[in-house]
Design a protein around this motif. Structure first.
Motif, PDB file in Angstrom:
ATOM      1  N   CYS A 293      -6.118   4.839  35.772  1.00  0.00           N
ATOM      2  CA  CYS A 293      -6.806   5.414  36.929  1.00  0.00           C
ATOM      3  C   CYS A 293      -5.892   5.342  38.154  1.00  0.00           C
ATOM      4  O   CYS A 293      -5.034   4.461  38.234  1.00  0.00           O
ATOM      5  CB  CYS A 293      -8.059   4.601  37.260  1.00  0.00           C
ATOM      6  N   GLN A 341      -2.871  -2.223  37.032  1.00  0.00           N
ATOM      7  CA  GLN A 341      -2.403  -3.362  37.813  1.00  0.00           C
ATOM      8  C   GLN A 341      -3.331  -4.552  37.590  1.00  0.00           C
ATOM      9  O   GLN A 341      -2.899  -5.614  37.170  1.00  0.00           O
ATOM     10  CB  GLN A 341      -2.370  -2.974  39.300  1.00  0.00           C
ATOM     11  N   GLY A 343      -5.879  -4.916  35.483  1.00  0.00           N
ATOM     12  CA  GLY A 343      -6.335  -5.216  34.120  1.00  0.00           C
ATOM     13  C   GLY A 343      -7.847  -5.320  34.021  1.00  0.00           C
ATOM     14  O   GLY A 343      -8.387  -5.815  33.027  1.00  0.00           O
ATOM     15  N   THR A 345     -10.011  -2.590  35.512  1.00  0.00           N
ATOM     16  CA  THR A 345     -10.651  -1.335  35.901  1.00  0.00           C
ATOM     17  C   THR A 345     -11.667  -0.903  34.840  1.00  0.00           C
ATOM     18  O   THR A 345     -11.328  -0.732  33.659  1.00  0.00           O
ATOM     19  CB  THR A 345      -9.572  -0.259  36.140  1.00  0.00           C
ATOM     20  N   VAL A 391      -4.611  -2.832  49.141  1.00  0.00           N
ATOM     21  CA  VAL A 391      -5.365  -1.911  48.284  1.00  0.00           C
ATOM     22  C   VAL A 391      -4.446  -0.840  47.700  1.00  0.00           C
ATOM     23  O   VAL A 391      -4.514  -0.495  46.524  1.00  0.00           O
ATOM     24  CB  VAL A 391      -6.537  -1.289  49.079  1.00  0.00           C
ATOM     25  N   VAL A 583     -11.409  -1.772  40.745  1.00  0.00           N
ATOM     26  CA  VAL A 583     -12.653  -1.018  40.620  1.00  0.00           C
ATOM     27  C   VAL A 583     -13.351  -1.386  39.309  1.00  0.00           C
ATOM     28  O   VAL A 583     -13.082  -0.803  38.265  1.00  0.00           O
ATOM     29  CB  VAL A 583     -12.388   0.497  40.740  1.00  0.00           C
TER      30      VAL A 583
HETATM   31  C1  G6P Z   1      -8.144   1.494  42.736  1.00  0.00           C
HETATM   32  C2  G6P Z   1      -6.977   1.069  43.617  1.00  0.00           C
HETATM   33  C3  G6P Z   1      -5.719   1.852  43.233  1.00  0.00           C
HETATM   34  C4  G6P Z   1      -5.429   1.670  41.751  1.00  0.00           C
HETATM   35  C5  G6P Z   1      -6.633   2.059  40.879  1.00  0.00           C
HETATM   36  C6  G6P Z   1      -6.426   1.623  39.432  1.00  0.00           C
HETATM   37  O1  G6P Z   1      -8.513   2.790  43.033  1.00  0.00           O
HETATM   38  O2  G6P Z   1      -7.286   1.304  44.970  1.00  0.00           O
HETATM   39  O3  G6P Z   1      -4.626   1.377  43.992  1.00  0.00           O
HETATM   40  O4  G6P Z   1      -4.329   2.464  41.396  1.00  0.00           O
HETATM   41  O5  G6P Z   1      -7.799   1.384  41.344  1.00  0.00           O
HETATM   42  O6  G6P Z   1      -6.370   0.222  39.394  1.00  0.00           O
HETATM   43  P1  G6P Z   1      -5.645  -0.622  38.274  1.00  0.00           P
HETATM   44  O7  G6P Z   1      -5.877  -2.045  38.657  1.00  0.00           O
HETATM   45  O8  G6P Z   1      -6.301  -0.253  36.980  1.00  0.00           O
HETATM   46  O9  G6P Z   1      -4.203  -0.232  38.290  1.00  0.00           O
END
Ligand code: G6P
Length: 586
Positions: A293, A341, A343, A345, A391, A583
């Motif tokens: 994402c 990032q 882990g 989401t 963020v 998220v």
């Molecule tokens: C949110 C963050 C983004 C990130 C995305 C996916 O929207 O604001 O910066 O790229 O989530 O997050 P992840 O932890 O799966 O890389």
């Protein structure tokens, strides 16, 4: 998405310990904050307010136990009533996640006394309703009630619960992260490690459908479905406290951009065995998908080019939230590569869980080691970027790209050559990022900061970087920015160009330069980011020539530009409106 934190110890400053820890989790949500303490007479007192927790100075009464929350609003607007903790009768709770069927239970409980519009308050109501039916209320009954209530919840949750009359804190999870930190005579539970990292680096990760009870140094893990006790391995995390602090830097975002002086070299510091294992997983598959994402999705798009060019492998890239449409192609011969990032989401996690059920093999690249995605994977490659708090993702993105670039070389049986290219890329990036370069970019930012629109173009792996550049600029500066494949310009987007419209041109290849010329002919102000200056550029930001790994170097000046656009507009780049770092809801 929402930070939660609990402490149980012998000191009487639990309220301020929780407040301090929550400030370190603020990147997970900053709509409102709240803390509940168990005062020394056993009563539970709740303080909560709308607004960011970072500026809060609050004096709490003496307490050895407290729970707290920093919110990213999902159910119910940003109001004091909707802020956590929620207290119903003797039960106080904070929650990270989504209780999907809460409306059903709200009706069933028929309590007119619910104060908020949140799903969380319903969990507190359910717990309280089942507790009052018990003859006596001890730790055992509370644990039973939590198990009963959690069995009814559809959705994802990480909860912390305090009950009047029963000392200790209860926590349970399904889908949302919870990590326990072991102090000497005190114990912490948080949705992420930075909350307690200054106190301890010895942790236990809760798995889905697990529960834990803590009281001072006493810790009891159990299965959330059966109640059976569970043993956990202590893990030492390698993150250092300084890495999770911004120190002298004005913002985490610029600190993390400068961290890239080291992080790219660190990302590729893996032994060949693990890389070959990951490559084998791909080689034994018949069809592979990247799921990710946001920024991680744009990284995966760049990696699609790396694999195509380096090892001749086609990997499909699908935003995790769209992957259900393609699930019918997922079977035991499929490889799913998750890039994340955090882990944690939710959209990615769900696809992995479902893919695993269909027999797919999972490869994961995450920054947070032992995150839910890392633990679910058959093979996990940590990107080792250290805590990323802003963020807007910066260093995690370049580390992910470096590691995927190396993996493509592992896939083609040429790890050493890939490493050679990446080492020199890391060195030239180390040279590139310095205060003089930053100042040069700040001056460019000043020239364009008043424009409401900005466009970015690139080809090949710089096309996803154009998309990523747009994300970076939009999310922190709120300037409307859009990225395009350079060749697509004349199929519509060029109609948006007016005199003076700033356009970032990523790369200096002949075709890209032709596209830049087409833009300039319509009055665009061209900022070129490439190894060589081109006549068409009104401004030129030099990047090193990285021999195929160009995407990694090219995104860095854009990150700096986005940062300065935000600062020049008087915004806080670390906490853009409406966003959260992690998220954990769909
Ligand atoms: C949110 C963050 C983004 C990130 C995305 C996916 O929207 O604001 O910066 O790229 O989530 O997050 P992840 O932890 O799966 O890389």
């Amino acid at each position: 998405m929402c930070g939660i934190f609990a402490v149980s110890g012998q000191e009487k400053n639990a309220g301020s310990v929780v407040l301090r820890g929550l400030k370190k989790l603020e990147y997970r949500g900053y709509d409102s904050w709240g803390v509940a303490i168990r005062n020394l007479s056993g009563g539970i007192e709740v303080d909560k307010e709308v607004g960011k927790i970072s500026s809060v100075q609050h004096k709490f009464g003496s307490a050895k136990e407290a729970i707290g929350h920093t919110r990213w609003a999902t159910h119910g607007g940003v109001t004091k009533k909707n802020a956590h903790p929620h207290k119903v009768g003797g039960v106080t709770i904070v929650h990270n996640g989504i209780f999907e069927n809460y409306q059903v239970w709200k009706k069933k409980l028929n309590k007119n006394s619910f104060q908020s519009e949140t799903d969380t308050e319903i969990i507190a109501g359910m717990l309280e309703t089942s507790l009052v039916k018990k003859k006596e209320i001890t730790k055992k009954e509370v644990a039973e009630c939590i198990r009963e209530v959690c069995a009814e919840i559809q959705g994802r949750f990480g909860i912390l619960v305090m009950v009047e009359g029963v000392s200790g804190i209860f926590a349970a999870r399904r889908g949302s992260p919870l990590i326990l930190g072991r102090g000497k005579k005190e114990t912490y539970i948080a949705s992420d490690i930075p909350a307690f990292l200054e106190k301890t680096n010895t942790v236990n990760y809760l798995d889905d459908d697990e529960m834990v009870y803590i009281q001072e140094g006493k810790v009891e893990f159990s299965n959330l479905k059966t109640g059976a006790l569970v043993k956990k391995r202590d893990i030492k995390v390698s993150w250092k406290t300084e890495e999770a602090e911004k120190g002298e830097w004005p913002h985490f975002m610029i600190k993390e951009i400068f961290d890239q002086k080291d992080t790219i070299a660190r990302a590729i510091n893996h032994d060949d065995k693990l890389l070959n294992k990951a490559a084998k997983l791909l080689q034994s598959a018949n069809g592979a998908y990247f799921v990710a994402c946001g920024t991680a999705h744009k990284v995966a798009m760049a990696a699609e080019y790396f694999f195509t060019e380096i090892s001749g492998r086609k990997i499909n890239v699908v935003p995790a939230s769209e992957m259900t449409s393609f699930e019918k192609f997922v079977n035991k011969k499929t490889a799913i590569i998750a890039v994340s990032q955090s882990g944690e989401t939710a959209d990615v996690l769900e696809i992995l869980e479902r893919g695993k059920k269909r027999g797919a093999k999972i490869l994961a690249l995450t920054n947070v080691e032992s995150s839910s995605i890392a633990r679910l994977a058959h093979v996990h490659l940590p990107i080792k970027a250290g805590p990323e708090k802003a963020v807007a993702s910066t260093k995690a993105a370049t580390s992910q790209m470096a590691l995927l670039f190396l993996l493509a070389f592992a896939d083609s049986g040429q790890i050493n050559f890939g490493r050679f290219i990446l080492r020199s890329t890391a060195e030239s990036i180390n040279d590139l990022i310095n205060p003089r370069y930053e100042e040069r970019i700040r001056r460019v930012a000043k020239k364009i900061v008043k424009h409401p629109n900005l466009f970015i173009i690139g080809r090949k792996s710089l096309y996803p970087m154009a998309l990523e550049s747009a994300i970076k600029i939009q999310e922190v500066s709120y300037i409307h920015a859009q990225g395009f494949a350079a060749g697509e310009l004349k199929h519509g987007p060029i109609a948006l160009i007016e005199k003076g419209t700033p356009c970032l041109v990523l790369g200096g290849g002949q075709e890209t330069v032709s596209n830049a010329t087409e833009l300039k002919a319509r009055g665009a102000f061209i900022i070129g980011i490439s190894p060589n200056r081109q006549d068409v550029f009104d401004e030129w930001l030099k990047v090193p020539d990285c021999n195929g790994a160009q995407a990694i170097a090219t995104i860095i000046p854009v990150q700096i530009l986005a940062y300065h656009l935000a600062v020049l507009r008087g915004l806080d780049p670390d906490m853009p409106r409406n966003l959260a770092k992690s998220v954990t809801v769909k």
